[in-house]
Every structure is written in C-alpha cells, then in structure tokens.
Design a protein around this motif. Structure first.
Motif, PDB file in Angstrom:
ATOM      1  N   PHE A 112      61.887  73.016  -3.210  1.00  0.00           N
ATOM      2  CA  PHE A 112      60.675  72.587  -2.936  1.00  0.00           C
ATOM      3  C   PHE A 112      60.132  71.212  -1.926  1.00  0.00           C
ATOM      4  O   PHE A 112      59.617  71.511  -0.958  1.00  0.00           O
ATOM      5  N   LEU A 113      61.067  70.345  -2.512  1.00  0.00           N
ATOM      6  CA  LEU A 113      60.701  69.161  -1.836  1.00  0.00           C
ATOM      7  C   LEU A 113      61.174  68.833  -0.478  1.00  0.00           C
ATOM      8  O   LEU A 113      60.504  68.500   0.479  1.00  0.00           O
ATOM      9  N   LYS A 114      62.369  69.693  -0.060  1.00  0.00           N
ATOM     10  CA  LYS A 114      63.018  69.727   1.411  1.00  0.00           C
ATOM     11  C   LYS A 114      62.003  70.499   2.186  1.00  0.00           C
ATOM     12  O   LYS A 114      61.657  70.319   3.072  1.00  0.00           O
ATOM     13  N   ILE A 115      61.333  71.639   1.536  1.00  0.00           N
ATOM     14  CA  ILE A 115      60.617  72.567   2.423  1.00  0.00           C
ATOM     15  C   ILE A 115      59.179  71.855   2.500  1.00  0.00           C
ATOM     16  O   ILE A 115      58.873  71.816   3.646  1.00  0.00           O
ATOM     17  N   SER A 116      58.673  71.103   1.595  1.00  0.00           N
ATOM     18  CA  SER A 116      57.460  70.244   1.702  1.00  0.00           C
ATOM     19  C   SER A 116      57.670  69.227   2.928  1.00  0.00           C
ATOM     20  O   SER A 116      56.777  69.037   3.781  1.00  0.00           O
TER      21      SER A 116
END
Length: 462
Positions: free
Chosen positions: A252-256
């Motif tokens: 999630f954090l990397k995609i964000s």
C-alpha cells in the motif's frame, strides 16, 4: 514427389488497409490536404482496400465474430441504421456515408481474427505506431517552423475555412484544429516514451527524445486545454502503470508513493505548459505591436482568453444542454448523428446548437451527448454497455499480462485513454475519421485480441 497445395494468405490486406485508413485520417485533419483533390483519391483508396479486406475476412469470419463485445458494436450499428431511417426526411446521404465509416471502424479496425497469432498484430502495431511517430514529427516540426517565422493564414469561403500557422494567438500549424492536433501530440509523446524504453539504439533514442520536445512544444503553443488534459492523463497513467507492475501491484505505501510521483510529474507538465502559454501570449502581443509600429492601432486583446473568462467551457456546456434538449424530444432512437443540425433547425430553432452568436454547430462536442441525441436511449445504453465491458475486460487482464508484453498493452491502453479524453471535448472516437479514432479502434482491437488469445491458450492447456 508430393507438392504442397497452394494456400491463400487471407491476411495480406490487413496492414495495407489499416495504413491507408490512418493516412486518410491524417489527410482529413491536415489543412494542406483537407478539401483538396487528393482527398477524393484517399477516399477511393480506403473504400477500394476495404473491399479487398472484407472478401477474405468473410472466408475467416468464424475467427472475427469471436472478437469480445463485437455483438454490442453490431447492435450499436443497427441502432445507427434505425435512427437514420426514422429521420430520413431530415437527410440521408451523410448518414449513409457515416454508416460506411462506422462499419470500417468496428469491423475493419477493431475486429481481429482470434485464430491469428498475436505476433502478427504486434508487427502491425510496430509498423503503424512508428509511421504515426514519423508523420507527426514532420507535421509538428513544420508547425513550429511556422511559429518561428510568424506565418499566419486565414482563408474563408462558402465551402470551408482554412487556418494555418499562428492564428488568434494559437499555433494551428499544418493542422485543421489545434484541439485535435494537441491530442495527436500527446499520443506521439507516449509512443516515444515506449520506444525509448524498448530500444537500445542511441540514435533512435536521441530522435525520440527530440520528438517528445517537438510534440510538447506544439501542444504548449496550441493553447488547447483538451491537449493539456490528455497529456496529464497519459503521463499519469504511464508512470502509474509501469510503477505498479514493478511493485507487482503489492504494498500500500509503495503504491501510494507511485501515485504521488505520477501526480507530481503530471502536474509539473501541466504547469510547464501553462508557463509556455503565458510566454507565447507575450510574444504574440509583442509581435502585434511590432508589426503595427508607428500606426494608431487598438490595444491588443486575446479573444480566446476573453472567451474563456466569460465561459470556462468555451460554449460546450450550452452545446451539451442542447444535446439533452434534442434527446428529450426523441428518447428512444434519437434524431441520427448527421441530422442533428437539420433536425434542430426544423424542430427546435431556439436550441443553442443552431441559435447562438457564434454559428451553427453540427454536434455537441462530446461523445456521450452526441450518442444520446443521435441514437437515443437505445444507442447510449449499448454504448455504455460496451464501455463498461471494455473497462472490466481490460482491468481484469492487464495485471496478469507477462512482463514481456505488459508495456505493449499499457501503451495501447494509454493511447485509447487519450482518444477518449479528446472525445469529451470534441467529436472523436466515433462519427469521425480522425487519426485518434483510427488509433483508438486499432489499439483497442489489438488489446482485445491479445487477451482473448491468452485465454484460449490457457483453455487449450487444461
């Protein structure tokens, strides 16, 4: 000694037809060729090649009818025919011509033979996309030269209006309409990015980088907000889709972070274009006073800026409202696309489409409102059904695409999105023969074929 029986290559006319159709689309939106004798030859070439295309296609019709969602496009075509017949009294010749082009879009460009290897369609994509890049590099470069030498042409007569070079503070160049041309440039930019990543040849990469600069400058000087939105969309999607694949769509954090980076780059491109546009306005104003030096001339006014200040949509909201008004009187089958103006003149003379201080319009400058007014509920339901199927079908399969083909699929998807962005503000994708409409149906067909073939391969393995 046994001899192999002679076989007919039924695919021999596929690429020539698509190439000639793309050339025809380019000629239609080039102010050097539009309404010139060469257009008659281009039409003959397209129609003649379409005959050669469809004869062998009937031989292999079983492969083409399996194209996903083709039944929806057949139903949409039937809806078009019914609308044209019901509104025969308002005109018929243009609707007949429009039907021919619609058939060529759906069944000539989009429909693919599912029995044919995807490598053959990849080869078509490579040839057509490289041709596209070469042609639009030349056209945009010539347009920039016209800007540098301050070339301007305005011709008005009963048959057509020809604008070229720098007109009204906007760079038209060799294109009929800078709104369309700016989207052509956005597509050229994303195709250039694709080939920069794909090819290792240094000279080719230098050319592609230079092409990006040329296309970006044309788009900036065109003063087209349609082009700005299209570029924002293609840059955002390109960075997002490539980034998501590298992350394997996880985290999630990397995609964000990828989303934020894509937004920042897209917004930056938007701001740079805005800056170039402001500089261009100052240059145009300076040239205006320089050319009139020593004369008593009125203060320079940017007519386009004044229009946008008074109406941010530049009349589009009124046109869309007019489309709804026409639909409200013909809810089921509409009034047929090529009779929108004649119907409005006859039955709704007060609607904005034909009653305003700018001139009479042929359409609503939006694909949804065009379909709604032209083909009523029947057409819009079929159109939306096809759109929903397309979105689900693509997103269901794109994440599963192998690394080797992922960017190939992504670049075609992004080019289709650019075409759709264009269709929100001008007539595009259907009811017109623009290069973007050709690209849209070609690339969408290639994607559908690729996903269908992969599904068939998996089924055969089971």
């Amino acid at each position: 000694m046994k001899t192999k029986p002679l076989t007919l290559n039924t695919d021999v006319f596929e690429l020539p037809f698509k190439l000639i159709y793309l050339i025809f689309g380019i000629f239609t939106f080039c102010n050097l060729t539009h309404m010139q004798p060469i257009m008659s030859y281009a039409v003959i070439a397209v129609l003649g090649m379409s005959v050669l295309l469809f004869i062998p296609r009937f031989i292999n019709i079983a492969g083409y009818v399996k194209t996903p969602a083709l039944s929806l496009l057949i139903a949409f075509t039937v809806s078009f025919i019914i609308s044209a017949i019901l509104n025969f009294s308002y005109g018929y010749s243009d609707n007949f011509k429009g039907l021919v082009w619609l058939i060529l879009h759906f069944f000539g460009l989009f429909a693919c033979n599912v029995k044919r290897d995807e490598k053959e369609y990849k080869k078509e994509f490579s040839i057509l996309s490289i041709f596209y890049l070469a042609v639009f590099f030349v056209m945009s470069a010539i347009s920039l030269i016209q800007y540098i030498i301050n070339y301007s042409l305005e011709q008005y007569n009963k048959e057509y209006t020809r604008l070229a070079g720098l007109v009204w503070g906007r760079l038209w160049g060799v294109f009929r309409d800078p709104n369309y041309a700016s989207v052509f440039a956005a597509i050229a930019i994303v195709l250039s990015l694709y080939y920069i990543r794909k090819n290792k040849n240094k000279l080719l990469r230098v050319f592609l980088i230079f092409n990006i600069v040329v296309q970006f400058l044309y788009l900036s000087l065109s003063g087209s907000r349609t082009g700005m939105v299209a570029l924002f969309a293609v840059v955002f999607l390109y960075i997002l889709l490539i980034g998501l694949k590298k992350l394997n769509f996880k985290g999630f954090l990397k995609i964000s972070l990828v989303v934020v980076i894509a937004l920042l780059v897209s917004v930056s491109s938007f701001l740079i274009i805005t800056g170039v546009h402001k500089v261009n306005s100052e240059i145009v104003e300076y040239r205006y006073y320089q050319s009139a030096q020593g004369e008593d001339v009125p203060e320079y006014e940017d007519g386009r800026e004044q229009d946008l200040e008074s109406d941010i949509s530049n009349r589009r909201f009124d046109l869309w409202k007019s489309g709804v008004e026409i639909f409200s009187e013909n809810k089921v089958f509409g009034v047929s696309y090529y009779n929108l103006k004649s119907y409005a003149e006859s039955q709704m003379p007060d609607t904005y489409l034909v009653n305003n201080n700018h001139g009479k319009f042929n359409n609503t400058h939006n694909i949804i409102f065009n379909v709604l007014a032209a083909q009523g509920l029947t057409g819009i339901i079929l159109f939306i059904s096809f759109a929903v199927f397309t979105v689900i079908f693509i997103f269901k399969n794109i994440a599963k695409t192998p690394d080797s083909d992922y960017e190939y699929i992504c670049v075609m998807f992004i080019c289709c999105v650019a075409s759709l962005v264009s269709s929100m503000f001008v007539t595009d994708v259907i009811y017109t023969n623009s290069p973007t409409s050709v690209i849209f149906w070609l690339f969408l067909g290639y994607m559908f074929h690729y996903f269908k073939r992969k599904k068939m391969s998996k089924e055969n393995e089971c």
